[in-house]
Design a protein around this motif. Structure first.
Motif, PDB file in Angstrom:
ATOM      1  N   LYS A 227       0.880  -1.226  -0.126  1.00 53.04           N
ATOM      2  CA  LYS A 227       0.019  -0.084  -0.136  1.00 53.04           C
ATOM      3  C   LYS A 227       0.734   1.061   0.077  1.00 53.04           C
ATOM      4  N   THR A 228       0.445   2.256  -0.746  1.00 51.22           N
ATOM      5  CA  THR A 228       1.549   3.430  -0.854  1.00 51.22           C
ATOM      6  C   THR A 228       0.775   4.740  -0.463  1.00 51.22           C
ATOM      7  N   ALA A 229       1.530   5.649  -0.204  1.00 49.05           N
ATOM      8  CA  ALA A 229       0.807   7.089   0.361  1.00 49.05           C
ATOM      9  C   ALA A 229      -0.112   7.706  -0.687  1.00 49.05           C
ATOM     10  N   ARG A 230      -0.139   7.221  -2.011  1.00 54.69           N
ATOM     11  CA  ARG A 230      -1.061   7.700  -2.891  1.00 54.69           C
ATOM     12  C   ARG A 230      -2.480   6.876  -2.655  1.00 54.69           C
ATOM     13  N   GLY A 231      -2.513   5.924  -1.851  1.00 54.37           N
ATOM     14  CA  GLY A 231      -3.895   5.046  -1.561  1.00 54.37           C
ATOM     15  C   GLY A 231      -3.957   4.042  -2.675  1.00 54.37           C
ATOM     16  N   ASP A 232      -3.061   3.873  -3.589  1.00 49.36           N
ATOM     17  CA  ASP A 232      -3.159   2.584  -4.282  1.00 49.36           C
ATOM     18  C   ASP A 232      -2.275   1.640  -3.601  1.00 49.36           C
ATOM     19  N   TYR A 233      -1.529   0.727  -4.633  1.00 47.37           N
ATOM     20  CA  TYR A 233      -0.525  -0.408  -4.332  1.00 47.37           C
ATOM     21  C   TYR A 233       0.675  -0.190  -5.407  1.00 47.37           C
ATOM     22  N   SER A 234       1.677  -0.632  -4.919  1.00 47.15           N
ATOM     23  CA  SER A 234       2.959  -0.347  -5.693  1.00 47.15           C
ATOM     24  C   SER A 234       3.002  -1.204  -6.805  1.00 47.15           C
ATOM     25  N   LEU A 235       2.306  -2.150  -7.011  1.00 49.94           N
ATOM     26  CA  LEU A 235       2.247  -3.046  -8.360  1.00 49.94           C
ATOM     27  C   LEU A 235       0.925  -2.762  -9.008  1.00 49.94           C
ATOM     28  N   ASP A 236       0.255  -1.855  -8.689  1.00 50.45           N
ATOM     29  CA  ASP A 236      -0.998  -1.424  -9.435  1.00 50.45           C
ATOM     30  C   ASP A 236      -0.431  -0.842 -10.885  1.00 50.45           C
ATOM     31  N   ALA A 237      -1.404  -0.908 -11.812  1.00 48.19           N
ATOM     32  CA  ALA A 237      -0.849  -0.204 -13.309  1.00 48.19           C
ATOM     33  C   ALA A 237      -0.787   1.156 -13.170  1.00 48.19           C
ATOM     34  N   SER A 238      -1.105   2.032 -12.063  1.00 49.91           N
ATOM     35  CA  SER A 238      -0.814   3.310 -11.814  1.00 49.91           C
ATOM     36  C   SER A 238       0.740   3.445 -11.596  1.00 49.91           C
ATOM     37  N   TRP A 239       1.475   2.317 -11.037  1.00 49.54           N
ATOM     38  CA  TRP A 239       2.800   2.431 -11.053  1.00 49.54           C
ATOM     39  C   TRP A 239       3.727   1.835 -11.998  1.00 49.54           C
ATOM     40  N   GLY A 240       2.926   1.435 -12.983  1.00 48.51           N
ATOM     41  CA  GLY A 240       3.683   0.976 -14.192  1.00 48.51           C
ATOM     42  C   GLY A 240       4.728   1.676 -14.872  1.00 48.51           C
ATOM     43  N   PRO A 241       4.314   3.291 -15.122  1.00 49.62           N
ATOM     44  CA  PRO A 241       5.310   3.806 -15.510  1.00 49.62           C
ATOM     45  C   PRO A 241       6.535   4.204 -14.788  1.00 49.62           C
ATOM     46  N   TYR A 242       6.459   3.987 -13.502  1.00 53.02           N
ATOM     47  CA  TYR A 242       7.576   4.265 -12.717  1.00 53.02           C
ATOM     48  C   TYR A 242       8.434   3.168 -12.787  1.00 53.02           C
ATOM     49  N   TRP A 243       7.922   2.013 -12.780  1.00 49.84           N
ATOM     50  CA  TRP A 243       8.787   0.544 -12.950  1.00 49.84           C
ATOM     51  C   TRP A 243       9.570   0.667 -14.372  1.00 49.84           C
ATOM     52  N   LYS A 244       8.544   1.144 -15.329  1.00 49.51           N
ATOM     53  CA  LYS A 244       9.348   1.330 -16.531  1.00 49.51           C
ATOM     54  C   LYS A 244      10.436   2.002 -16.746  1.00 49.51           C
ATOM     55  N   ARG A 245      10.216   3.135 -16.190  1.00 48.69           N
ATOM     56  CA  ARG A 245      11.454   4.211 -16.108  1.00 48.69           C
ATOM     57  C   ARG A 245      12.378   3.509 -15.695  1.00 48.69           C
ATOM     58  N   LEU A 246      12.251   3.089 -14.470  1.00 49.07           N
ATOM     59  CA  LEU A 246      13.506   2.506 -13.840  1.00 49.07           C
ATOM     60  C   LEU A 246      14.272   1.334 -14.693  1.00 49.07           C
ATOM     61  N   ALA A 247      13.309   0.599 -15.208  1.00 51.81           N
ATOM     62  CA  ALA A 247      14.084  -0.391 -16.206  1.00 51.81           C
ATOM     63  C   ALA A 247      14.793   0.095 -17.471  1.00 51.81           C
ATOM     64  N   ALA A 248      14.295   1.106 -17.826  1.00 52.91           N
ATOM     65  CA  ALA A 248      14.631   1.821 -18.989  1.00 52.91           C
ATOM     66  C   ALA A 248      16.050   2.573 -18.640  1.00 52.91           C
ATOM     67  N   GLU A 249      16.185   2.967 -17.442  1.00 50.37           N
ATOM     68  CA  GLU A 249      17.405   3.771 -16.990  1.00 50.37           C
ATOM     69  C   GLU A 249      18.457   2.957 -16.613  1.00 50.37           C
ATOM     70  N   GLY A 250      18.316   1.381 -16.594  1.00 54.88           N
ATOM     71  CA  GLY A 250      19.402   0.471 -16.409  1.00 54.88           C
ATOM     72  C   GLY A 250      19.389   0.033 -14.970  1.00 54.88           C
ATOM     73  N   HIS A 251      18.389   0.191 -14.368  1.00 56.27           N
ATOM     74  CA  HIS A 251      18.196  -0.284 -12.707  1.00 56.27           C
ATOM     75  C   HIS A 251      17.746  -1.839 -13.048  1.00 56.27           C
ATOM     76  N   LEU A 252      18.139  -2.542 -11.869  1.00 56.80           N
ATOM     77  CA  LEU A 252      17.705  -3.827 -11.814  1.00 56.80           C
ATOM     78  C   LEU A 252      16.361  -4.089 -10.908  1.00 56.80           C
ATOM     79  N   LEU A 253      15.523  -4.845 -11.537  1.00 50.00           N
ATOM     80  CA  LEU A 253      14.248  -4.986 -10.466  1.00 50.00           C
ATOM     81  C   LEU A 253      14.068  -6.543 -10.170  1.00 50.00           C
ATOM     82  N   GLY A 254      13.844  -6.725  -8.710  1.00 48.00           N
ATOM     83  CA  GLY A 254      13.827  -8.174  -8.174  1.00 48.00           C
ATOM     84  C   GLY A 254      12.578  -8.189  -7.552  1.00 48.00           C
ATOM     85  N   THR A 255      12.356  -9.636  -7.117  1.00 51.46           N
ATOM     86  CA  THR A 255      11.257  -9.903  -6.352  1.00 51.46           C
ATOM     87  C   THR A 255      11.165  -9.805  -4.844  1.00 51.46           C
ATOM     88  N   HIS A 256      10.180  -9.411  -4.338  1.00 53.37           N
ATOM     89  CA  HIS A 256      10.109  -9.179  -2.839  1.00 53.37           C
ATOM     90  C   HIS A 256       9.090  -9.955  -2.138  1.00 53.37           C
TER      91      HIS A 256
END
Length: 263
Positions: free
Chosen positions: A69-98
């Motif tokens: 659950k996030t401070a915006r009232g949604d959840y961090s893997l909701d579609a609303s956060w998709g652009p953020y994760w896409k940005r990080l991947a495009a900028e060369g960061h690694l994404l792992g599972t928690h």
């Protein structure tokens, strides 16, 4: 004659450019060590700030994702956060599972199952008995969601909520392609601690004093309980201070303990 002068001028210019590049390369300080910054999901209140700071300093980090659950009232893997994760991947960061529902390990059972407690999702707060295969499926739920956002799955890395692992969970994760990532003692950056007892200044000083070559750090993209947000007060001066010590930064893809996963 004009052509000869032009050629000589061009060669002189090329030599000058080459000399400047060589001088610049010589001037660049060699790394005295490497620090591996990692971030777990949380309230996400500092998510944009952290991404912007890493981009400003041209640093790549590793992120471990759960559907929190996030401070915006949604959840961090909701579609609303998709652009953020896409940005990080495009900028060369690694994404792992928690783990998708931020699932805590509770205990191992005699029948080979494990007792777990999800923090979020339909079974939030309940103790569940899972087989190793069910635990593997939980890790892969994050991979599937990240594929929807970025077109590619997560790195072959996972981090247990709270750092709580067991031989059963470690083996189950390895069987389905994920190696666990903890953090160095000095790498615990303290953003979960009370800001009244542990000020940002104190946490910064401790990290700058204690971090060493090869250390993996751990912080979050926002913590609900901390009154004084950690990232705005600590992240940039930490990066600057470590750079002044001659430290460089990399994702876990370059860490000696994990780089073989990409061979």
């Amino acid at each position: 004659m004009g052509a000869v002068k032009s050629l000589l001028g061009g060669l002189a210019g090329a030599v000058a450019v080459g000399a400047m590049a060589a001088s610049s390369a010589l001037a660049a300080p060699a790394c005295k060590g490497t620090i591996y910054l990692t971030f777990d999901t949380g309230s996400q209140s500092q998510a944009e700030f952290i991404a912007d700071t890493l981009k400003k300093h041209q640093i790549k980090a590793t992120f471990f994702l759960a559907n929190e659950k996030t401070a915006r009232g949604d959840y961090s893997l909701d579609a609303s956060w998709g652009p953020y994760w896409k940005r990080l991947a495009a900028e060369g960061h690694l994404l792992g599972t928690h783990t998708f529902d931020h699932v805590y390990f509770r205990k191992a059972n005699a029948d080979g199952t494990i007792t777990v407690r999800p923090q979020f999702g339909a079974n939030a707060g309940k103790d569940l008995s899972w087989t190793p295969a069910q635990f593997c499926s939980e890790l892969k739920r994050v991979d599937a969601r990240v594929k929807e956002f970025t077109g590619q799955g997560v790195a072959p890395l996972w981090r247990a909520p709270g750092g709580r692992t067991n031989p059963v969970t470690l083996a189950a994760a390895l069987d389905c392609g994920y190696r666990h990532v903890g953090w160095a003692p000095a790498g615990f950056l303290g953003d979960e601690l009370s800001s009244e007892a542990y000020s940002n200044d104190a946490l910064l000083k401790r990290a700058l004093r204690d971090l060493r070559d090869g250390d993996i750090t751990m912080a979050h993209l926002g913590i609900w309980s901390r009154r004084e947000p950690w990232a705005p007060g600590v992240l940039e001066p930490l990066i600057t201070g470590l750079k002044q010590r001659g430290m460089c930064f990399a994702t876990l893809k370059d860490h000696p303990q994990y780089r073989d996963l990409w061979k």
